[in-house]
Write a protein that holds these residues in place. Sequence first.
Motif, short mmCIF file in Angstrom:
data_model
loop_
_atom_site.label_atom_id
_atom_site.label_comp_id
_atom_site.label_asym_id
_atom_site.label_seq_id
_atom_site.Cartn_x
_atom_site.Cartn_y
_atom_site.Cartn_z
N LEU A 84 0.80 -1.22 0.00
CA LEU A 84 0.00 0.00 0.00
C LEU A 84 0.84 1.28 0.00
CD1 LEU A 84 -2.87 -0.93 2.51
CD2 LEU A 84 -2.84 -1.14 0.02
N ALA A 85 2.15 1.15 -0.19
CA ALA A 85 3.01 2.33 -0.17
C ALA A 85 2.58 3.42 -1.15
CB ALA A 85 4.46 1.93 -0.41
N PRO A 86 2.16 3.08 -2.40
CA PRO A 86 1.71 4.14 -3.31
C PRO A 86 0.53 4.94 -2.75
CG PRO A 86 2.12 2.13 -4.54
CD PRO A 86 2.20 1.77 -3.08
N LEU A 87 -0.35 4.26 -2.00
CA LEU A 87 -1.46 4.96 -1.36
C LEU A 87 -0.94 5.92 -0.30
CD1 LEU A 87 -4.47 5.42 -0.71
CD2 LEU A 87 -4.35 3.41 0.80
N GLY A 88 0.03 5.48 0.48
CA GLY A 88 0.62 6.35 1.49
C GLY A 88 1.23 7.59 0.86
N ALA A 89 1.88 7.42 -0.29
CA ALA A 89 2.48 8.57 -0.99
C ALA A 89 1.41 9.53 -1.49
CB ALA A 89 3.34 8.08 -2.14
N LEU A 90 0.29 8.98 -1.98
CA LEU A 90 -0.81 9.84 -2.44
C LEU A 90 -1.40 10.63 -1.28
CD1 LEU A 90 -2.95 10.76 -4.53
CD2 LEU A 90 -4.26 8.70 -3.92
N LEU A 91 -1.63 9.97 -0.16
CA LEU A 91 -2.22 10.64 0.99
C LEU A 91 -1.30 11.71 1.55
CD1 LEU A 91 -3.75 7.55 2.87
CD2 LEU A 91 -4.96 9.24 1.47
N GLY A 113 2.03 5.96 9.51
CA GLY A 113 2.77 6.78 10.46
C GLY A 113 2.52 8.27 10.35
N ALA A 114 1.53 8.65 9.56
CA ALA A 114 1.24 10.07 9.37
C ALA A 114 -0.23 10.26 9.03
CB ALA A 114 2.11 10.66 8.26
N VAL A 115 -0.76 11.42 9.42
CA VAL A 115 -2.12 11.79 9.05
C VAL A 115 -2.11 12.27 7.61
CG1 VAL A 115 -3.95 13.49 9.50
CG2 VAL A 115 -2.73 12.45 11.41
N PRO A 116 -3.11 11.89 6.80
CA PRO A 116 -3.17 12.38 5.42
C PRO A 116 -3.08 13.91 5.36
CG PRO A 116 -4.79 10.66 5.74
CD PRO A 116 -4.22 10.95 7.09
N GLU A 117 -2.34 14.40 4.39
CA GLU A 117 -2.19 15.85 4.23
C GLU A 117 -3.42 16.45 3.55
OE1 GLU A 117 0.22 17.95 5.03
OE2 GLU A 117 1.78 16.58 5.75
N ASN A 118 -3.73 17.69 3.93
CA ASN A 118 -4.78 18.47 3.27
C ASN A 118 -6.14 17.76 3.38
OD1 ASN A 118 -6.06 20.48 1.87
ND2 ASN A 118 -4.74 20.37 0.06
N LEU A 119 -6.60 17.59 4.61
CA LEU A 119 -7.87 16.90 4.89
C LEU A 119 -9.07 17.83 4.67
CD1 LEU A 119 -7.12 15.11 8.27
CD2 LEU A 119 -7.58 13.97 6.12
N PHE A 120 -10.18 17.22 4.28
CA PHE A 120 -11.46 17.92 4.26
C PHE A 120 -12.52 16.92 4.68
CE2 PHE A 120 -15.39 19.67 2.72
CZ PHE A 120 -15.23 21.05 2.77
N ASP A 121 -13.21 17.22 5.77
CA ASP A 121 -14.24 16.33 6.30
C ASP A 121 -15.61 16.94 6.00
OD1 ASP A 121 -16.10 14.95 7.93
OD2 ASP A 121 -14.51 14.36 9.31
#
Length: 389
Positions: A67-74, A98-106
């Motif tokens: 799932l590393a490509p997903l981590g890079a996208l997030l 190990g990190a919160v996704p960048e640029n979140l919108f809930d």
Amino acid sequence: MTVIDTNLITTTAELAALCERLGHEEFVTVDTEFMREKTYYPELCLVQLAGEEDVAVVDAQAKGIDLAPLGALLAKPDVVKVFHACRQDVEIFLLRFGAVPENLFDTQVAAMVAGFGDQVGYDALVSALTGGHIDKAHRFSDWSARPLTKAQVDYAAADVTHLRAVYEKLTARLRVDGRLDWVAQEMAALADPASYRVEPERAWERLKLRTNNRRQLAIVQAIAAWREREAQRVNIPRQRLVRDEQVPEIAALAPDNAEALAKVRGITAGFAQGKSGQSLLAAIAAAKAISDEQLPRSERQRDTARASPALVALLKVLLNAVAEQNNVAPRLVASSEDVEALALDETAENPALQGWRREMFGEDALRLIRGEIALSAQGKKVKIVSVQE
């Protein structure tokens, strides 16, 4: 908008290609399906992603998938990651990457800012903004079971498909109202990794306790902290290890051996004599050894000063009035704890006195406390009126 058929991703190469395409999007909608009934940590089963044209369901349990490509996208800061009620999803990604996704919108938070009420459900929001309908047939699927059916995949994909339109309509509405900055302030809290950390030493705070006995409270705290760590260690839900109602019962008994521990309702002799039971007894023994001077005080003992219930009630009327006037969920403006703290000490740091909340509610709350304004019923509305000296 052109939409291709749902794509089930089962290989690292497919995922990498998908994330490469989505990495050029303005925003990506994200959702997850997971299982947690039998584990402490969520077991990630599926990740749903959608962009301008791509709609994909990633099988997180596919053999050999990375799932590393997903981590890079997030982690890409220039792509907005759109979720609805994102806390559990973000917790999963924080544990995985190990990190919160960048640029979140809930969109749930954004909907509260936009006047859709407290914690509006996804189904209701989709219906209100798009006229769409969410099929609930597979809501309680076992997402860890394989193979997945086409109906399951389509159901999972529908969440992120509708979420695109919800995001676009919400942001347009908030832009017109000048409230996008408000949402950004709320997202800062969701982006803080500390929001998702469970501190074992504070686990006791979720329990409903009725004791002022300081020794017993110390034992409760020790048991709750032990339960949190032990549940993490063996990866089972804390309630399956020791139920909430058993914690104060064990503390009251304060057992010092397996035989005594097994007398607590619901505690078996096998558990008491096993590794978990022995480590629990050690935690209890440590709490019993704490000196009297180091014993904790209950909240009721610490909080000798109490806010006037009448003033708290008056501030809550003001809160509801300004929230109604501005078409925003009251709980988003100030929590009950914020209001009570404000009534007790208006000079203390308080979320209700920060940013847009201060402008909407905080300043008037301070004026009400100082006697500079009053509340009046006019027609079927509550109005703020100035008090003339």
